[in-house]
Design a protein around this motif. Structure first.
Motif, short mmCIF file in Angstrom:
data_model
loop_
_atom_site.label_atom_id
_atom_site.label_comp_id
_atom_site.label_asym_id
_atom_site.label_seq_id
_atom_site.Cartn_x
_atom_site.Cartn_y
_atom_site.Cartn_z
N THR A 62 -3.43 1.02 -5.23
CA THR A 62 -3.31 2.39 -5.72
C THR A 62 -2.65 3.30 -4.71
O THR A 62 -1.82 4.14 -5.04
CB THR A 62 -4.71 2.96 -6.07
N GLY A 63 -3.00 3.17 -3.46
CA GLY A 63 -2.41 3.98 -2.41
C GLY A 63 -3.09 5.34 -2.26
O GLY A 63 -4.19 5.55 -2.75
N HIS A 64 -2.39 6.24 -1.59
CA HIS A 64 -2.99 7.52 -1.25
C HIS A 64 -1.94 8.63 -1.21
O HIS A 64 -0.81 8.41 -0.81
CB HIS A 64 -3.66 7.41 0.12
N ARG A 65 -2.37 9.82 -1.61
CA ARG A 65 -1.53 11.01 -1.53
C ARG A 65 -2.02 11.87 -0.37
O ARG A 65 -3.20 12.17 -0.26
CB ARG A 65 -1.62 11.83 -2.81
N PHE A 66 -1.10 12.24 0.50
CA PHE A 66 -1.36 13.20 1.56
C PHE A 66 -0.71 14.51 1.18
O PHE A 66 0.32 14.53 0.52
CB PHE A 66 -0.78 12.72 2.90
N SER A 67 -1.29 15.61 1.63
CA SER A 67 -0.67 16.91 1.39
C SER A 67 0.60 17.02 2.22
O SER A 67 0.82 16.24 3.15
CB SER A 67 -1.63 18.04 1.76
N GLY A 68 1.41 17.98 1.90
CA GLY A 68 2.64 18.21 2.65
C GLY A 68 2.38 18.54 4.11
O GLY A 68 3.23 18.32 4.95
N SER A 69 1.20 19.03 4.39
CA SER A 69 0.86 19.39 5.78
C SER A 69 -0.03 18.31 6.42
O SER A 69 -0.90 18.61 7.21
CB SER A 69 0.13 20.74 5.81
N VAL A 70 0.25 17.05 6.09
CA VAL A 70 -0.54 15.91 6.58
C VAL A 70 -0.67 15.95 8.11
O VAL A 70 0.28 16.26 8.81
CB VAL A 70 0.06 14.58 6.10
N SER A 71 -1.88 15.63 8.57
CA SER A 71 -2.14 15.59 10.02
C SER A 71 -2.54 14.16 10.42
O SER A 71 -2.86 13.33 9.56
CB SER A 71 -3.27 16.55 10.38
N ILE A 92 0.87 -1.18 0.00
CA ILE A 92 0.00 0.00 0.00
C ILE A 92 0.90 1.23 0.00
O ILE A 92 1.44 1.63 1.04
CB ILE A 92 -0.94 0.00 1.21
N PRO A 93 1.11 1.81 -1.17
CA PRO A 93 1.96 3.00 -1.23
C PRO A 93 1.21 4.23 -0.72
O PRO A 93 -0.02 4.32 -0.84
CB PRO A 93 2.30 3.14 -2.71
N GLN A 123 -11.75 5.13 6.18
CA GLN A 123 -12.57 5.15 4.97
C GLN A 123 -12.19 4.08 3.97
O GLN A 123 -12.96 3.80 3.04
CB GLN A 123 -12.48 6.53 4.29
N THR A 124 -11.02 3.49 4.12
CA THR A 124 -10.52 2.55 3.10
C THR A 124 -10.12 1.19 3.66
O THR A 124 -9.32 0.49 3.05
CB THR A 124 -9.29 3.15 2.39
N ARG A 125 -10.68 0.80 4.77
CA ARG A 125 -10.27 -0.47 5.41
C ARG A 125 -8.74 -0.56 5.48
O ARG A 125 -8.13 -1.45 4.93
CB ARG A 125 -10.87 -1.67 4.66
N ASN A 126 -8.16 0.43 6.14
CA ASN A 126 -6.71 0.53 6.32
C ASN A 126 -5.94 0.61 5.01
O ASN A 126 -4.84 0.11 4.87
CB ASN A 126 -6.17 -0.63 7.17
N GLY A 127 -6.56 1.28 4.03
CA GLY A 127 -5.89 1.53 2.75
C GLY A 127 -6.10 0.45 1.72
O GLY A 127 -5.57 0.54 0.62
N THR A 128 -6.87 -0.59 2.05
CA THR A 128 -7.01 -1.72 1.13
C THR A 128 -8.16 -1.58 0.16
O THR A 128 -8.27 -2.34 -0.80
CB THR A 128 -7.16 -3.05 1.89
N ALA A 129 -9.08 -0.63 0.38
CA ALA A 129 -10.21 -0.43 -0.54
C ALA A 129 -10.37 1.06 -0.78
O ALA A 129 -10.50 1.83 0.16
CB ALA A 129 -11.48 -1.01 0.06
N GLU A 130 -10.32 1.47 -2.01
CA GLU A 130 -10.43 2.89 -2.31
C GLU A 130 -11.69 3.19 -3.07
O GLU A 130 -12.22 2.40 -3.78
CB GLU A 130 -9.21 3.34 -3.13
#
Length: 160
Positions: A134-143, A106-107, A153-160
């Motif tokens: 597919t993974g996920h992009r966070f902004s540079g100011s990720v919180s 999971i990138p 929202q994605t079952r720990n990144g496994t469903a998008e």
């Protein structure tokens, strides 16, 4: 949880994911670490500009590419900043040096403006094995909230 962080943004996301999932972390550290001057993409003589312009310089060797108990992990979160719409090249040495057979990868990335786009497929081709999501992009100011929202929202990144 494996990650490379140049300025701390990806590290912040990685640590939040690791905390939420109670997962160990492995930070990718170049043999020759990047300084602030090296990362100054506005300076045409900076290291990242030279590496960007000369693909042969993108073979950035890491201090260590071997994760303890690598064979015991089924799911690997792989974090990196986006550099010029691609995964930051210090990640390449790790991907090329490890066997991802039987693993789900999971990138996730951090970027001020670029999306994750083809980063997963770029790394997947490099790895040659594993199931790359597919993974996920966070902004540079990720919180922390950004991370926990994405995970929930994605079952720990496994469903998008």
């Amino acid at each position: 949880m494996v990650y490379f962080s140049a300025s701390g943004n990806t590290k912040r996301a990685a640590e939040a994911i690791a905390e939420e999932l109670n997962a160990p972390t492995f930070e990718l550290t170049p043999q020759q670490p990047y300084t602030d001057d090296d990362l100054d993409w506005t300076d045409p003589d900076s290291r990242v500009i030279r590496e960007h312009e000369n693909e042969s310089l993108q073979d950035v060797k890491l201090a260590d590419t071997k994760v303890s108990d690598w064979d015991t992990y089924n799911t690997v979160y792989l974090g990196f900043p986006i550099w010029w719409m691609t995964p930051a090249w210090p990640v390449n040495d790790f991907v090329k040096s490890n066997d991802f057979t039987g693993k789900t990868i999971i990138p996730f990335c951090t970027s001020t403006s670029s999306g994750i786009d083809d980063s997963a497929s770029t790394l997947q081709k490099m790895a040659g094995t594993g199931t790359w999501l597919t993974g996920h992009r966070f902004s540079g100011s990720v919180s922390e909230k950004d991370v926990t929202d994405w995970l929930s929202q994605t079952r720990n990144g496994t469903a998008e």
